[in-house]
Design a protein around this motif. Structure first.
Motif, PDB file in Angstrom:
ATOM      1  N   ARG A 192      42.532  44.678  54.599  1.00 39.87           N
ATOM      2  CA  ARG A 192      42.220  46.109  54.541  1.00 39.87           C
ATOM      3  C   ARG A 192      42.562  46.794  55.856  1.00 39.87           C
ATOM      4  O   ARG A 192      43.166  47.877  55.871  1.00 39.87           O
ATOM      5  CB  ARG A 192      40.730  46.296  54.260  1.00 39.87           C
ATOM      6  N   ASN A 203      50.430  46.721  49.493  1.00 39.09           N
ATOM      7  CA  ASN A 203      49.186  46.189  48.927  1.00 39.09           C
ATOM      8  C   ASN A 203      49.532  45.198  47.819  1.00 39.09           C
ATOM      9  O   ASN A 203      49.204  45.386  46.650  1.00 39.09           O
ATOM     10  CB  ASN A 203      48.313  47.318  48.406  1.00 39.09           C
ATOM     11  N   GLU A 204      50.227  44.145  48.216  1.00 34.94           N
ATOM     12  CA  GLU A 204      50.594  43.018  47.360  1.00 34.94           C
ATOM     13  C   GLU A 204      50.154  41.777  48.125  1.00 34.94           C
ATOM     14  O   GLU A 204      50.831  41.335  49.055  1.00 34.94           O
ATOM     15  CB  GLU A 204      52.108  42.974  47.111  1.00 34.94           C
ATOM     16  N   PRO A 225      37.117  41.123  43.539  1.00 37.71           N
ATOM     17  CA  PRO A 225      36.952  42.214  42.572  1.00 37.71           C
ATOM     18  C   PRO A 225      35.769  43.131  42.856  1.00 37.71           C
ATOM     19  O   PRO A 225      35.838  44.333  42.584  1.00 37.71           O
ATOM     20  CB  PRO A 225      36.780  41.474  41.239  1.00 37.71           C
ATOM     21  N   PRO A 229      37.651  45.796  45.837  1.00 37.02           N
ATOM     22  CA  PRO A 229      38.427  46.133  44.643  1.00 37.02           C
ATOM     23  C   PRO A 229      39.685  46.934  44.944  1.00 37.02           C
ATOM     24  O   PRO A 229      40.566  47.039  44.084  1.00 37.02           O
ATOM     25  CB  PRO A 229      37.431  46.943  43.801  1.00 37.02           C
ATOM     26  N   ASP A 230      39.775  47.500  46.159  1.00 40.68           N
ATOM     27  CA  ASP A 230      40.961  48.257  46.551  1.00 40.68           C
ATOM     28  C   ASP A 230      42.151  47.355  46.855  1.00 40.68           C
ATOM     29  O   ASP A 230      43.290  47.837  46.932  1.00 40.68           O
ATOM     30  CB  ASP A 230      40.645  49.119  47.773  1.00 40.68           C
ATOM     31  N   LEU A 231      41.928  46.054  47.035  1.00 40.19           N
ATOM     32  CA  LEU A 231      43.027  45.133  47.340  1.00 40.19           C
ATOM     33  C   LEU A 231      43.656  44.609  46.057  1.00 40.19           C
ATOM     34  O   LEU A 231      42.959  44.215  45.114  1.00 40.19           O
ATOM     35  CB  LEU A 231      42.524  43.956  48.181  1.00 40.19           C
ATOM     36  N   ASN A 232      44.965  44.564  46.051  1.00 41.72           N
ATOM     37  CA  ASN A 232      45.722  44.053  44.914  1.00 41.72           C
ATOM     38  C   ASN A 232      46.059  42.585  45.185  1.00 41.72           C
ATOM     39  O   ASN A 232      47.144  42.257  45.660  1.00 41.72           O
ATOM     40  CB  ASN A 232      46.993  44.884  44.723  1.00 41.72           C
ATOM     41  N   VAL A 233      45.102  41.718  44.913  1.00 44.93           N
ATOM     42  CA  VAL A 233      45.280  40.284  45.155  1.00 44.93           C
ATOM     43  C   VAL A 233      46.020  39.688  43.969  1.00 44.93           C
ATOM     44  O   VAL A 233      45.508  39.628  42.858  1.00 44.93           O
ATOM     45  CB  VAL A 233      43.924  39.581  45.373  1.00 44.93           C
ATOM     46  N   ARG A 234      47.250  39.195  44.228  1.00 44.55           N
ATOM     47  CA  ARG A 234      48.112  38.752  43.148  1.00 44.55           C
ATOM     48  C   ARG A 234      48.028  37.256  42.877  1.00 44.55           C
ATOM     49  O   ARG A 234      48.223  36.811  41.750  1.00 44.55           O
ATOM     50  CB  ARG A 234      49.570  39.124  43.476  1.00 44.55           C
ATOM     51  N   MET A 353      43.432  35.869  38.941  1.00 41.28           N
ATOM     52  CA  MET A 353      44.820  35.717  39.357  1.00 41.28           C
ATOM     53  C   MET A 353      45.182  34.235  39.324  1.00 41.28           C
ATOM     54  O   MET A 353      44.303  33.382  39.395  1.00 41.28           O
ATOM     55  CB  MET A 353      45.044  36.302  40.761  1.00 41.28           C
TER      56      MET A 353
END
Length: 439
Positions: A192, A203-204, A225, A229-234, A353
């Motif tokens: 972040r 944000n990948e 999550p 929740p703002d992070l796009n954890v792939r 994920m």
């Protein structure tokens, strides 16, 4: 009349009480969202002997993931494949109590070349155990050759690397070591802070960790999550994972070839970890006395563990001739197990994920790692597990790149991952194109 005359003062008293209670709740809410000062340094927890950069003198923002400051990382502590490298200080949340704002240090490495459209994807790196003193923070101490090669490979593959030091390493305050919630919060907040404070990043996010860090990224994938929740954890990539595996799962595993043997009479440098375990246990239970769990021969190294990083402490344990038999008193493991179970707990094994799990067959943790892969699959997580013949705890890290990098690329490309929950042994291959990791 008597009761009626008394009703007014009683009603007034209740009203005042309600107002006082409401004011107290409001004050508590304001305090919960106000910044707080960092704790005073405690030499018994290994604080000190780092630069002033690591101590934030103002209030720590209540919002986690704020970049407080940065400075260029010395070249000797850097990575050859980085075009830019920074030491960072950012806000996070105390993972032990779960609410207090804290300051955490780390490092950021930007790849060479031109960033792809949208910015560099991010590897959030969770390191293994280095020690518990501030000087053991990787952003201050430096990294092992194993980790230098590994992180250089991710940079070469086009990923920025954000590397937290964890709570209390580098910065004042105790390091809770294997506390999965603490390590998860600081890992997620490092990303972040980088995204908010440094341009050119996407944000990948891929969570990547080894040993203590392998445990941390599995936990962070579960916490993300609701905590971030703002992070796009792939995707998540974990090797050398520490897991309190259920006996039923361990008993159900297929046998595999391993050279690992535990001999209680063998001089064992990895007993260094036991001293860090005692320090961690004392954070939870101050009544725990060293003489309750350690022999007379071993206790002097507990004091050494307050100031020594892992490699040095392992050397001292070997020179002292410590074995499992002459280090721990009967019943010591059961006493330490209380903090171990609480700290290593995962919020969930149902992760949203795909997860890569790399296991060395000669790693003493291999059964637990295979059990985690199986349990995560059973919980509904897509797991791609690999079991590498002839590799131990450290050797699995770089060897797994042949499989983990393609795994991540497939995930980022939107391809489906075929689950491998109970892997068969495979011979490791040399990592093609990996440089020597020179600084």
């Amino acid at each position: 009349m008597k009761s009626a005359s008394l009703s007014r003062p009683l009603t007034h008293t209740r009203a005042v009480a309600r107002l006082a209670s409401g004011a107290a709740l409001l004050c508590a809410a304001l305090l919960a969202h106000a910044g707080v000062r960092v704790p005073a340094p405690d030499p018994l927890q290994g604080d000190g002997r780092v630069s002033a950069f690591y101590t934030w003198d103002a209030d720590v923002p209540a919002s986690p993931g704020v970049l407080l400051r940065s400075e260029p990382l010395p070249a000797t502590l850097g990575l050859a494949n980085a075009s830019r490298q920074l030491r960072i200080l950012y806000s996070s949340t105390d993972g032990v109590g779960g609410s207090t704002p804290i300051a955490v240090s780390g490092a950021l490495f930007i790849p060479q070349g031109t960033a792809p459209q949208g910015g560099w994807p991010i590897v959030a790196w969770a390191h293994g155990t280095f020690g518990m003193a501030d000087i053991c923070a990787p952003s201050w101490f430096g990294r092992s050759w194993r980790d230098v090669r590994y992180l250089n490979a991710w940079l070469k593959a086009g990923f920025a690397v954000v590397a937290t030091d964890y709570q209390g390493l580098g910065t004042p305050g105790p390091n809770p070591q294997l506390n999965n919630r603490s390590n998860s919060y600081t890992l997620l907040d490092s990303v972040r802070a980088a995204l908010r404070g440094v341009p050119g990043l996407a944000n990948e996010v891929v969570l990547v960790g080894q040993s203590q860090g392998g445990s941390a990224v599995i936990a962070a994938a579960g916490y993300a999550p609701r905590y971030a929740p703002d992070l796009n954890v792939r995707a998540t990539v974990a090797t050398g994972i520490i897991y309190n595996a259920p006996h039923a799962t361990l008993a159900s595993l297929a046998p595999f070839k391993t050279r690992f043997r535990r001999d209680p009479e063998r001089v064992d440098p990895t007993l260094a970890y036991e001293f860090y375990s005692v320090l961690s246990a004392q954070q939870i239970d101050p009544t725990l006395k060293p003489e309750d769990v350690l022999t007379d021969a071993a206790r002097p190294l507990l004091e050494q563990s307050r100031i020594s990083c892992l490699a040095s402490l392992e050397s001292d344990a070997e020179l002292a001739g410590l074995t499992r038999a002459n280090t721990l008193k009967p019943g010591a493991q059961a006493r330490l197990q209380k903090w171990w179970d609480a700290y290593l707990a995962y919020p969930t094994l149902k992760l949203n994920m795909p997860v890569f799990v790399g296991v060395g067959a000669d790693d003493g943790l291999a059964p637990a790692e295979l059990a985690l892969a199986k349990d995560a699959c059973a919980a509904g997580t897509t797991v791609e597990a690999h079991l590498y013949e002839g590799l131990e705890h450290n050797g699995t890290v770089n060897a797994s790149l042949n499989d983990s990098l393609p795994f991540v690329r497939r995930v980022l490309a939107g391809e489906s991952i075929a689950p491998v929950c109970e892997p068969h042994e495979q011979a490791p291959r040399a990592v093609v194109g990996q440089d020597d990791g020179a600084h």
